[in-house]
Design an enzyme around this catalytic site. Structure first.
Site, PDB file in Angstrom:
ATOM      1  N   CYS A 240      32.155  39.913  40.719  1.00  0.00           N
ATOM      2  CA  CYS A 240      32.298  40.547  39.533  1.00  0.00           C
ATOM      3  C   CYS A 240      33.175  39.828  38.637  1.00  0.00           C
ATOM      4  O   CYS A 240      33.482  38.696  38.971  1.00  0.00           O
ATOM      5  CB  CYS A 240      32.297  42.284  39.407  1.00  0.00           C
ATOM      6  SG  CYS A 240      33.981  42.702  39.887  1.00  0.00           S
ATOM      7  N   GLY A 241      33.842  40.502  37.792  1.00  0.00           N
ATOM      8  CA  GLY A 241      35.091  39.827  36.824  1.00  0.00           C
ATOM      9  C   GLY A 241      36.265  39.717  37.812  1.00  0.00           C
ATOM     10  O   GLY A 241      37.040  38.844  37.749  1.00  0.00           O
TER      11      GLY A 241
END
Length: 284
Positions: A240-241
């Site tokens: 993800c981030g």
């Protein structure tokens, strides 16, 4: 939903077990830096009865420049002991968003070898909406030893992910929103490239949730992964981030019978920072 004390439990289940002596509740709330919210202050103002606050940014590896990376084992053990959480406890983790950062702490505890750990489905918003109790008192801490057995198969570093991407050794599943995955918008972190890891597939974490912040049932979860083209029988790495919402994907996949899914801890905060790592953009 079917309550599972190793993955996901309902507010009804927690209410029924609230007084059990070996139950421990963790408030694992964390907010994006631009949200303008203070999770610790919100915890102090009101939390589920007996809940301890788990500071995701503090209980991390401060030797790394990357955000909230997995902490050293000794630090993790000392922080958990300070919270009065140890061997033999059934742990329930929640957050103030519904189902967001709680999954990160669920995964972190699994990484450390714990199994009796569940996320509260719908989190604090559902609990409060149902008129259930909260308090602003600090919990009574009783010391208990915690044994850790790190499950290294549940985490991947940048070298391992680069190999998996290049050789197509695993399904790499990205939890970010589609426009970030496709590189259509600037990354919210400064000096960061936009795009995705080559060969990765996109399952936006919010697509795994119902409108009320609870997680979809297993049929609904399976349909989301199928629509994204994820081959369920292959090795899996979630990303993800910064390693938070990737854990929501891991939680969903665990509910679908996959207890061996690895999280790329550095995620895009690491991959997007290095100009020598390849990126992909657009729909291809």
């Amino acid at each position: 939903m079917t309550d599972d004390p190793q993955t996901l439990v309902s507010t009804e289940w927690l209410a029924q077990h609230l007084k059990e002596p070996d139950l421990r509740i963790i408030d694992a709330s964390w907010h994006m830096p631009d949200a303008g919210r203070n999770a610790a202050a919100e915890y102090e103002a009101g939390h589920l009865p007996g809940a301890r606050f788990f500071d995701i940014d503090e209980i991390s590896d401060h030797r790394s420049a990357l955000p909230h990376m997995v902490p050293p084992v000794e630090k993790f053990m000392s922080r958990m002991r300070a919270m009065g959480i140890g061997d033999g406890h059934q742990i329930v983790v929640y957050d103030t968003n519904g189902l967001f950062s709680a999954a990160r702490v669920w995964w972190l505890l699994r990484l450390m070898g714990k199994r009796d750990i569940a996320v509260l489905d719908g989190g604090k918003p559902k609990w409060v909406a149902e008129g259930r109790p909260t308090e602003d008192l600090p919990p009574v801490i009783r010391d208990r030893h915690m044994t850790v057995q790190v499950q290294n198969q549940l985490v991947r570093d940048v070298t391992q992910v680069a190999r998996a991407s290049k050789l197509n050794e695993a399904e790499i599943i990205d939890a970010r929103a589609g426009e970030r995955f496709r590189g259509e918008v600037p990354d919210p972190r400064p000096n960061m490239r936009s795009g995705r890891i080559p060969g990765s597939k996109n399952v936006f974490f919010k697509d795994l949730l119902n409108a009320d912040g609870t997680m979809k049932d297993v049929d609904g979860l399976a349909a989301v992964f199928k629509a994204a083209g994820v081959a369920m029988d292959r090795p899996m790495i979630t990303t993800c981030g910064s390693g938070v919402t990737a854990c929501i994907l891991s939680l969903a996949l665990h509910r679908l019978g996959r207890d061996d899914v690895a999280v790329y801890d550095g995620s895009w905060s690491e991959w997007g920072m290095f100009s020598d790592l390849p990126i992909a953009t657009g729909d291809t």
